[in-house]
Design an enzyme around this catalytic site. Sequence first.
Site, mmCIF file in Angstrom:
data_model
loop_
_atom_site.group_PDB
_atom_site.id
_atom_site.type_symbol
_atom_site.label_atom_id
_atom_site.label_comp_id
_atom_site.label_asym_id
_atom_site.label_seq_id
_atom_site.Cartn_x
_atom_site.Cartn_y
_atom_site.Cartn_z
ATOM 1 C CG ASP A 1 -0.178 -0.151 2.539
ATOM 2 O OD1 ASP A 1 1.068 -0.288 2.502
ATOM 3 O OD2 ASP A 1 -0.817 -0.147 3.602
ATOM 4 C CG HIS A 2 3.601 2.382 2.824
ATOM 5 N ND1 HIS A 2 2.633 1.619 3.418
ATOM 6 C CD2 HIS A 2 3.980 3.291 3.757
ATOM 7 C CE1 HIS A 2 2.429 2.058 4.660
ATOM 8 N NE2 HIS A 2 3.244 3.073 4.886
ATOM 9 C CG ASP B 1 2.364 1.513 9.287
ATOM 10 O OD1 ASP B 1 2.937 1.787 8.224
ATOM 11 O OD2 ASP B 1 1.684 2.350 9.927
ATOM 12 N NE ARG C 1 3.586 9.602 12.215
ATOM 13 C CZ ARG C 1 3.790 8.291 12.215
ATOM 14 N NH1 ARG C 1 4.179 7.686 11.105
ATOM 15 N NH2 ARG C 1 3.642 7.610 13.308
ATOM 16 C CB SER D 1 7.488 5.766 10.836
ATOM 17 O OG SER D 1 8.864 5.464 10.801
ATOM 18 N NE ARG E 1 9.979 5.621 8.086
ATOM 19 C CZ ARG E 1 9.655 6.860 7.709
ATOM 20 N NH1 ARG E 1 10.590 7.760 7.476
ATOM 21 N NH2 ARG E 1 8.397 7.206 7.541
HETATM 22 C C1 MIC Z 1 4.512 6.408 8.124
HETATM 23 O O1 MIC Z 1 3.355 6.817 8.156
HETATM 24 O O2 MIC Z 1 5.484 7.102 8.487
HETATM 25 C C2 MIC Z 1 4.769 5.003 7.611
HETATM 26 C C3 MIC Z 1 5.440 5.142 6.307
HETATM 27 O O3 MIC Z 1 3.547 4.343 7.419
HETATM 28 C C4 MIC Z 1 5.625 4.274 8.649
HETATM 29 C C5 MIC Z 1 6.128 2.966 8.214
HETATM 30 C C6 MIC Z 1 7.312 3.059 7.274
HETATM 31 O O4 MIC Z 1 8.154 3.909 7.459
HETATM 32 O O5 MIC Z 1 7.366 2.252 6.368
HETATM 33 C C7 MIC Z 1 4.958 4.077 10.001
HETATM 34 O O6 MIC Z 1 4.076 4.831 10.355
HETATM 35 O O7 MIC Z 1 5.354 3.186 10.762
HETATM 36 FE FE1 SF4 Z 2 0.257 5.044 5.027
HETATM 37 FE FE2 SF4 Z 2 1.660 5.680 7.197
HETATM 38 FE FE3 SF4 Z 2 0.255 7.521 5.887
HETATM 39 FE FE4 SF4 Z 2 -1.010 5.660 7.229
HETATM 40 S S1 SF4 Z 2 0.330 7.235 8.081
HETATM 41 S S2 SF4 Z 2 -1.507 6.366 5.184
HETATM 42 S S3 SF4 Z 2 0.303 3.898 6.919
HETATM 43 S S4 SF4 Z 2 2.025 6.415 5.120
#
Ligand code: MIC
Ligand code: SF4
Length: 642
Positions: free
Chosen positions: A64-65, A120, A382, A535, A537
């Site tokens: 989905d990313h 996530d 965010r 995140s 990550r």
């Molecule tokens: C995000 O919203 O920052 C992400 C991308 O979904 C991350 C996960 C990632 O860095 O792959 C998260 O929220 O954990």
């Molecule tokens: Fe995707 Fe992370 Fe954004 Fe949610 S916050 S939509 S999981 S990138």
Amino acid sequence: MDKNITQKILESHLVSGEMSPGKEIAIRVDQTLTQDATGTMAYLQFEAMDVPKVKTKLSVSYVDHNTLQYGGFENADDHRFLQTLAAKYGIYFSRPGNGICHQVHLERFGVPGETMLGSDSHTPTCGGLGMLAIGAGGLDVAVAMGGGPFNLTYPKVVLVNLKGKLKPWVSAKDVILELLRKLTVKGGVGKVIEYGGEGVKNLTVPERATITNMGAELGATTSIFPSDEVTLEFLRAQKREGDWKELVADADAKYVEEIKINLSKLEPMLAKPHSPDAICKVSDVEGMRVDQICVGSCTNSSYKDLMTVAEIFHKGGYKVHPDVNLTISPGSKQVLEMISLNKGLAHLIEAGARILEATCGPCIGNGQSPPSKGVSLRTFNRNFEGRSGTKDAQVYLCSPEVAAAASIYGVITDPRKLGKFPKVKMPKEFLVDDSMIIPPAKDPSKVNILRGPNIKELPKAQTPEESIKGKALIKLGDNITTDHITPAGTWLKYRSNVPKYSESVFSAIDAQFHEKAKAQGGGFVLGGENYGQGSSREHAALCPMYLGIKAVIAKSFARIHKDNLINFGILPLIFANAADYDGIEQGDELELRLDNLATSGTLILKNLSKSKDISLKHGFTQRQIEIIMAGGLLNFTKRAAA
Ligand code: MIC
Ligand code: SF4
């Protein structure tokens, strides 16, 4: 003894440890979730454990990313790897286009009373269903898939007591923005936010999920709602009533703290740049010109969210303001298909909205970067500086209602000015079609895992030496996010290529950081409060490890990132006296001795450049010390299995 919901679930899943705040416990994990940006690494680690099949009740791998798959083969290769690996190891695979992991999991898989670990940070979305769903690094999720328990600090449980009912034009997003205003981005660290009170019944499951989703921005371990009649109605509409069970707190359940929110008194709010807790009322910034508006993300992309925007435009006969770009990213195929069948989609297109795929999209800087100094209003969770892909963009977070009003007028507008609220009813039945979710192979021996050249070998963590010497390579302030450490956006395609991705470390702050770190053979990172927020990550630990970083010394850490550092053998250490932060400058030569790591909670850091000793605390459990001494969780797990 009367129990709250969190206690009930933790107790029924307890593997070891004492159920008392601050103590480490281990719990059984029923379900896991991964997404493509963290998934490749998690599955490489899972493979390294030599387990023939996942041992959870259910594991789902989502794509989905990185669905744009632009600029080369990398993402498409990773996705093929994920699909074939899922087939082989007993994992369900949600294809690109099926939707954002959290939205799809809420619709199709979340179960009240069960536990879930997801790679996530917004995994707590399923808390909207009464599930204890926790975000973690990919390696922790890999261990859970291999049948290992998840270790966490037993949380303090906070009750958010809701009363009343949201007024028209005020929405679930305003509830969580109000909590962010009260608690800030570090107010939830070490806590589970549990919702209760008579106001709960006035919130639908997707509204509850908006609130638990963004509990991640409080730094909370997770957030959870009761599972009640409303939950049953939702699961029935998803043709899953068999998954329902009632789960409510006992009458005299205890909480460490109670926060009261009267839903009837809330008004439309916004989070200002560049933090989800920089809250103001819409009326405080009314009239500000807006360049871009994005509706979607795992926080606000449900059927109700999108239909509300569609109905606002349609009922009022409005068009998108000529100075504004409005994008819509549906949360799932289910949402997109339903709004296309009932003409909601046609109304959005008619109004001038730009329709994107059912994915994360702009939320993670995958396209739709705002113009220079542009103002972007997003229904996301965010708004960290630069996360949109434009460093000087001013990103505000808001509800779909506020986003719709601004799209019409081209300036921030109180949506209550739009008059009669077009209330969208929850569907009695959702359109259920799981054909984009591929079950695991019946005969795994016939599946070949396909790997492209972007998938590089897993770097190995080293066991630490007794004395670590090196420079303070960078000195940072408070609330450093994982987006600062390892940015996403255009770097996302290197998630399975650690040597390449490591070039991104702190690149927006110091473009030479990775070269400097490598040339010096590693060193130390200095941070302020809440280091590593955001995140899950694990790359934000893995890439610094690859560059030779041995310890991060900060005033405090965000939960997931602290665990990730330990998992990759980097020591997260805290200044015993926060004022000592001022006693180290970037470039100072430091020495840290680890001889008494196992016997004392305090370590001495010698600032050789200033001839000064600084006390550091660690608070590691015995298990964490063993992980560090083994050179990371993967080595530790392999040794334990052997
Ligand atoms: C995000 O919203 O920052 C992400 C991308 O979904 C991350 C996960 C990632 O860095 O792959 C998260 O929220 O954990
Ligand atoms: Fe995707 Fe992370 Fe954004 Fe949610 S916050 S939509 S999981 S990138």
